[in-house]
Design an enzyme around this catalytic site. Structure first.
Site, PDB file in Angstrom:
ATOM      1  N   CYS A   2      35.142  53.220  33.350  1.00  0.00           N
ATOM      2  CA  CYS A   2      34.643  54.441  32.744  1.00  0.00           C
ATOM      3  C   CYS A   2      35.695  54.993  31.773  1.00  0.00           C
ATOM      4  O   CYS A   2      36.882  54.922  32.029  1.00  0.00           O
ATOM      5  CB  CYS A   2      34.301  55.529  33.744  1.00  0.00           C
ATOM      6  SG  CYS A   2      33.024  55.030  34.902  1.00  0.00           S
ATOM      7  N   ARG A  29      36.099  50.129  28.683  1.00  0.00           N
ATOM      8  CA  ARG A  29      36.266  50.580  30.064  1.00  0.00           C
ATOM      9  C   ARG A  29      34.931  50.642  30.810  1.00  0.00           C
ATOM     10  O   ARG A  29      34.892  50.916  32.017  1.00  0.00           O
ATOM     11  CB  ARG A  29      36.922  51.969  30.097  1.00  0.00           C
ATOM     12  CG  ARG A  29      38.235  52.034  29.361  1.00  0.00           C
ATOM     13  CD  ARG A  29      38.835  53.402  29.472  1.00  0.00           C
ATOM     14  NE  ARG A  29      39.189  53.701  30.834  1.00  0.00           N
ATOM     15  CZ  ARG A  29      40.324  53.353  31.409  1.00  0.00           C
ATOM     16  NH1 ARG A  29      41.233  52.694  30.728  1.00  0.00           N
ATOM     17  NH2 ARG A  29      40.559  53.664  32.662  1.00  0.00           N
ATOM     18  N   TRP A  78      30.750  52.797  33.630  1.00  0.00           N
ATOM     19  CA  TRP A  78      30.597  51.513  34.335  1.00  0.00           C
ATOM     20  C   TRP A  78      30.096  51.920  35.715  1.00  0.00           C
ATOM     21  O   TRP A  78      30.824  52.513  36.502  1.00  0.00           O
ATOM     22  CB  TRP A  78      31.944  50.800  34.422  1.00  0.00           C
ATOM     23  CG  TRP A  78      31.839  49.392  34.925  1.00  0.00           C
ATOM     24  CD1 TRP A  78      31.620  48.266  34.182  1.00  0.00           C
ATOM     25  CD2 TRP A  78      31.976  48.948  36.280  1.00  0.00           C
ATOM     26  NE1 TRP A  78      31.590  47.164  34.999  1.00  0.00           N
ATOM     27  CE2 TRP A  78      31.816  47.550  36.286  1.00  0.00           C
ATOM     28  CE3 TRP A  78      32.210  49.595  37.494  1.00  0.00           C
ATOM     29  CZ2 TRP A  78      31.885  46.783  37.447  1.00  0.00           C
ATOM     30  CZ3 TRP A  78      32.275  48.833  38.659  1.00  0.00           C
ATOM     31  CH2 TRP A  78      32.113  47.440  38.620  1.00  0.00           C
ATOM     32  N   ASN A 104      36.132  59.440  36.304  1.00  0.00           N
ATOM     33  CA  ASN A 104      36.481  58.022  36.411  1.00  0.00           C
ATOM     34  C   ASN A 104      37.046  57.827  37.806  1.00  0.00           C
ATOM     35  O   ASN A 104      38.060  58.416  38.142  1.00  0.00           O
ATOM     36  CB  ASN A 104      37.535  57.710  35.327  1.00  0.00           C
ATOM     37  CG  ASN A 104      38.080  56.305  35.418  1.00  0.00           C
ATOM     38  OD1 ASN A 104      37.555  55.461  36.134  1.00  0.00           O
ATOM     39  ND2 ASN A 104      39.147  56.054  34.700  1.00  0.00           N
ATOM     40  N   GLY A 105      36.362  57.048  38.635  1.00  0.00           N
ATOM     41  CA  GLY A 105      36.835  56.824  40.002  1.00  0.00           C
ATOM     42  C   GLY A 105      35.664  56.872  40.960  1.00  0.00           C
ATOM     43  O   GLY A 105      34.507  56.760  40.554  1.00  0.00           O
ATOM     44  N   GLU A 485      42.617  29.563  33.607  1.00  0.00           N
ATOM     45  CA  GLU A 485      42.496  30.580  32.561  1.00  0.00           C
ATOM     46  C   GLU A 485      41.513  30.144  31.474  1.00  0.00           C
ATOM     47  O   GLU A 485      40.682  30.929  31.011  1.00  0.00           O
ATOM     48  CB  GLU A 485      43.894  30.857  31.975  1.00  0.00           C
ATOM     49  CG  GLU A 485      43.949  31.860  30.841  1.00  0.00           C
ATOM     50  CD  GLU A 485      43.448  33.263  31.208  1.00  0.00           C
ATOM     51  OE1 GLU A 485      43.143  33.520  32.380  1.00  0.00           O
ATOM     52  OE2 GLU A 485      43.324  34.097  30.297  1.00  0.00           O
ATOM     53  N   LYS A 489      38.014  32.125  30.408  1.00  0.00           N
ATOM     54  CA  LYS A 489      37.673  32.562  29.039  1.00  0.00           C
ATOM     55  C   LYS A 489      36.267  32.076  28.669  1.00  0.00           C
ATOM     56  O   LYS A 489      35.493  32.804  28.071  1.00  0.00           O
ATOM     57  CB  LYS A 489      38.686  32.023  28.011  1.00  0.00           C
ATOM     58  CG  LYS A 489      40.127  32.490  28.161  1.00  0.00           C
ATOM     59  CD  LYS A 489      40.327  33.973  28.208  1.00  0.00           C
ATOM     60  CE  LYS A 489      40.533  34.508  29.580  1.00  0.00           C
ATOM     61  NZ  LYS A 489      40.996  35.857  29.717  1.00  0.00           N
ATOM     62  N   GLU A 492      33.674  34.234  30.809  1.00  0.00           N
ATOM     63  CA  GLU A 492      33.549  35.638  30.390  1.00  0.00           C
ATOM     64  C   GLU A 492      32.898  35.776  29.027  1.00  0.00           C
ATOM     65  O   GLU A 492      32.074  36.657  28.810  1.00  0.00           O
ATOM     66  CB  GLU A 492      34.936  36.277  30.278  1.00  0.00           C
ATOM     67  CG  GLU A 492      35.615  36.505  31.579  1.00  0.00           C
ATOM     68  CD  GLU A 492      36.974  37.126  31.349  1.00  0.00           C
ATOM     69  OE1 GLU A 492      37.211  38.220  31.852  1.00  0.00           O
ATOM     70  OE2 GLU A 492      37.808  36.514  30.645  1.00  0.00           O
ATOM     71  N   HIS A 508      38.294  14.508  46.273  1.00  0.00           N
ATOM     72  CA  HIS A 508      38.015  15.083  47.596  1.00  0.00           C
ATOM     73  C   HIS A 508      36.663  15.770  47.647  1.00  0.00           C
ATOM     74  O   HIS A 508      36.437  16.631  48.497  1.00  0.00           O
ATOM     75  CB  HIS A 508      39.155  16.031  47.990  1.00  0.00           C
ATOM     76  CG  HIS A 508      40.472  15.340  47.985  1.00  0.00           C
ATOM     77  ND1 HIS A 508      40.846  14.441  48.952  1.00  0.00           N
ATOM     78  CD2 HIS A 508      41.487  15.364  47.076  1.00  0.00           C
ATOM     79  CE1 HIS A 508      42.043  13.958  48.664  1.00  0.00           C
ATOM     80  NE2 HIS A 508      42.445  14.502  47.520  1.00  0.00           N
ATOM     81  N   LYS A 602      37.154  46.620  31.250  1.00  0.00           N
ATOM     82  CA  LYS A 602      38.511  46.103  31.075  1.00  0.00           C
ATOM     83  C   LYS A 602      39.446  46.521  32.195  1.00  0.00           C
ATOM     84  O   LYS A 602      40.259  45.753  32.655  1.00  0.00           O
ATOM     85  CB  LYS A 602      39.075  46.553  29.731  1.00  0.00           C
ATOM     86  CG  LYS A 602      40.401  45.899  29.452  1.00  0.00           C
ATOM     87  CD  LYS A 602      40.631  45.655  28.016  1.00  0.00           C
ATOM     88  CE  LYS A 602      41.875  44.840  27.776  1.00  0.00           C
ATOM     89  NZ  LYS A 602      41.687  43.414  28.064  1.00  0.00           N
TER      90      LYS A 602
HETATM   91  C1  F6R Z   1      39.998  38.471  32.107  1.00  0.00           C
HETATM   92  C2  F6R Z   1      40.493  39.778  32.427  1.00  0.00           C
HETATM   93  C3  F6R Z   1      40.546  40.193  33.858  1.00  0.00           C
HETATM   94  C4  F6R Z   1      41.835  40.981  34.107  1.00  0.00           C
HETATM   95  C5  F6R Z   1      41.839  41.578  35.522  1.00  0.00           C
HETATM   96  C6  F6R Z   1      43.123  42.313  35.792  1.00  0.00           C
HETATM   97  O1  F6R Z   1      39.988  38.209  30.737  1.00  0.00           O
HETATM   98  O2  F6R Z   1      40.836  40.530  31.568  1.00  0.00           O
HETATM   99  O3  F6R Z   1      40.440  39.111  34.721  1.00  0.00           O
HETATM  100  O4  F6R Z   1      42.907  40.120  33.927  1.00  0.00           O
HETATM  101  O5  F6R Z   1      40.767  42.445  35.671  1.00  0.00           O
HETATM  102  O6  F6R Z   1      43.329  43.347  34.870  1.00  0.00           O
HETATM  103  P1  F6R Z   1      44.765  43.912  34.585  1.00  0.00           P
HETATM  104  O7  F6R Z   1      45.546  42.846  33.920  1.00  0.00           O
HETATM  105  O8  F6R Z   1      44.547  45.109  33.713  1.00  0.00           O
HETATM  106  O9  F6R Z   1      45.362  44.267  35.909  1.00  0.00           O
END
Ligand code: F6R
Length: 607
Positions: A2, A29, A78, A104-105, A485, A489, A492, A508, A602
């Site tokens: 949020c 957010r 969110w 937010n929370g 990773e 990507k 997502e 396995h 995010k």
């Molecule tokens: C993936 C991504 C998430 C964050 C995760 C942790 O692209 O951005 O997997 O890495 O939510 O977020 P932070 O780094 O802000 O603790």
């Protein structure tokens, strides 16, 4: 999760529009729905209450229909409590539209409050936890049991009512409250981020969950600490301790962030801009944090047990860091921060927790850090955002300086964190200076390699893979976290099911998934396990897989290769960047929003 934004004394007298523009910068957010509340200006007819507009969906090119005015609050959501509907979007109002709240929370004890308030005849119009806050404030300011003629001035003490209400909430929360009558905005923080911005030249005041929301107006800010509140009026900003109600001195800091950092700068999406920015951000890290890195390396050499934690991308960074440490002869452990609690009992004053986070606000990471801190552990924060909760909890901060990362999918912050861990590992074996040199070489190599030829090649590959629903990936040793990773990507950005495996897992069970034509990415470097990973690639090929090598070399096991620069153990940076770019092009091709993938936010500030 949020985004909160507010303005007082809007110089354009169009505060709703200013809020809308600010909210766009906070959409990373949360983008389920958005809303604004404004106190209309004097010229507006027959106005005796706050005016509110709310919509579901992203803000996009939306325009607001709200009247003119100088003071407004807004929110991009969110969803946690209550589905994605106009009614559940913030701001939420009291019964008389005198108070509006953005939040937010999660208010963990909202149900008890709601029952009591309903008994006191308060009317609710949403399913959210947030709405109780507006009614609690109303109740404290105008108790429904006191007839209006008997109410004292005390009963309209906004600050007191907001602070008391906030102190009664259980959970991690940040709130913003607008009051019609006094034209005041009050914001309080406990666990979720808030920053206040002061534009002294125009006498405008801003509130945001993050700085980019108001960076075009000012870079003079105060990041609220937990337990702090700000009261913003036409006259200015006052800082308070929310528990005691005591005023505190407001000290503003000037950030070196530029407006361009928070703009797309000619790129179609923030994601692509941020991927390309890695040409600069990676080199930058070689010239910062030296003192802190050497201090931490010293602790590790003294025998501190090193534990790396993070969530999502940051957890893969932690895992890659574990390999870097092993390569320099130091053992470390890694945990997804969300799984750390059962193990926090083993932390003590000889434990070094290296917490990795872009935002520094991820709830699971903060919970893990607090648990370890309670056991006496030393905390190192490897963090990108400024003024975060994690930074405050840490004993030593390694600020990775990648600049604002706006796209929800993490790219430049991840590589900045990974460089930081690499330098730290090198420093533990007294190779900090050679490590820095290697990072500079990496940056130079990326500069040359990250060009039109590469992007065209990846666009072509994306076109070929666009209709795939399953992609498999393998890697070994450092290329294993790189594979995790890379796959994240793809998932997502494009919503394709991309499943990463340690190459050693194949035999396995996993190999059953491979059929004729199944796309299989094989991430490799010129390292001691090159032979093994190529054998695994051969096994996949023998089952009919389409083998796409991501490596600094070609080999007959690959059906095709995306060639990356040969940089020893640092090759994984380029290997991962291929995943970032491919995810981006697949996402665009499949009609996804690369900057705001569905269902994500995010900054994951809730458990
Ligand atoms: C993936 C991504 C998430 C964050 C995760 C942790 O692209 O951005 O997997 O890495 O939510 O977020 P932070 O780094 O802000 O603790």
């Amino acid at each position: 999760m949020c985004g909160i934004f507010a303005v007082v004394n809007d110089k354009t007298n169009n505060a709703a529009q200013t809020v809308l523009t600010g909210l766009k910068k906070l959409e990373y957010r949360g983008y389920d729905s958005w809303g604004i509340a404004i106190k209309p200006g004097r010229s507006t007819e027959a106005v005796d209450r706050l005016q509110v507009e709310k919509h579901i969906g992203k803000i996009g090119e939306a325009k607001t229909n709200l009247p003119k005015g100088k003071i407004a609050i807004g929110h991009t959501r969110w969803a946690t409590h209550g589905g994605v509907t106009d009614e559940n979007a913030h701001p939420h109002l009291d019964c008389h539209q005198q108070i509006a709240v953005i939040h937010n929370g999660i208010v963990e004890n909202y149900l008890e409050f709601k029952e009591e308030l309903i008994k006191k005849t308060h009317k609710f119009s949403s399913e959210t936890d947030t709405e109780v806050i507006a009614h609690l404030i109303e109740e404290k300011m105008r108790p429904s049991v006191i007839p209006s003629e008997e109410r004292s001035d005390e009963s309209r003490n906004l600050e007191k009512a907001v602070f008391e209400t906030f102190n009664s909430l259980v959970g991690s929360n940040a709130i913003g409250v607008i009051d019609f009558e006094s034209e005041t905005i009050i914001a309080c923080r406990n666990g979720s981020p808030l920053v206040v911005g002061v534009d002294e030249k125009n006498h405008q005041f801003f509130l945001g969950s993050d700085v980019p929301a108001f960076l075009k107006h000012t870079n003079r800010v105060h990041f609220l600490d937990d337990g702090e509140a700000v009261v913003i009026t036409k006259q200015g900003v006052k800082l308070f301790n929310v528990k005691s109600g005591q005023e505190k001195k407001l000290i503003l800091q000037q950030l070196d962030w530029q407006l361009e950092d928070a703009e797309k700068g000619g790129f179609p999406h923030f994601l692509l801009k941020e991927i390309m920015e890695q040409k600069e951000t990676i080199a930058k890290i070689a010239s910062i944090n030296e003192k802190e890195i050497l201090e931490i390396a010293n602790l590790i050499r003294q025998g501190f047990r090193t534990v790396l934690i993070g969530c999502g991308t940051a957890s893969y960074c932690a895992l890659a860091g574990k390999y870097f440490f092993a390569n320099t002869g130091f053992e470390s452990q890694t945990y997804g921060a969300y799984e750390f609690l059962p193990f926090s009992q083993f932390a003590n004053n000889k434990t070094l927790i290296i917490a990795i986070s872009q935002s520094g606000e991820t709830a699971d990471t903060l919970i893990a850090v607090r648990a370890a801190k309670k056991q006496g552990a030393k905390i190192v924060a490897v963090v990108n955002s400024r003024g975060s909760t994690l930074e405050r909890l840490a004993d030593i901060v390694l600020s990775v300086g990648a600049g604002p990362e706006i796209a929800v999918v993490s790219t430049k912050a991840f590589t900045a964190q990974l460089v930081t861990l690499y330098l730290l590992a090198e420093a533990t074996s007294n190779k900090y200076e050679p490590g820095k040199k290697k990072i500079k070489e990496l940056s130079k190599a990326l500069h040359n390699w990250l060009n039109k030829q590469l992007t065209n090649r990846l666009i072509d590959l994306a076109k070929e893979l666009i209709d795939q629903e399953h992609i498999y990936l393998i890697g070994k040793h450092l290329n294993y976290p790189a594979t995790l990773e890379f796959a994240l990507k793809l998932k997502e950005s494009s919503y394709i099911h991309a499943e990463p495996f340690a190459a050693g897992e194949l035999k396995h069970g996993v190999i059953t998934l491979i059929q004729k034509g199944t796309p299989c990415f094989v991430l490799a470097s010129n390292d001691e396990v090159k032979g093994e990973i190529l054998s695994s690639a051969a096994e996949l090929k023998a089952r009919g897989g389409r083998i796409i090598g991501i490596a600094p070399f070609n080999s007959y096991e690959f059906n095709e290769v995306i060639q990356t620069p040969d940089l020893g153990e640092l090759t994984i940076f380029a290997n991962i960047i291929v995943g970032q770019l491919l995810g981006y092009y697949l996402g665009v091709g499949r009609g996804a929003d690369p900057d705001k993938p569905r269902n994500l936010a995010k900054s994951v500030t809730v458990k």
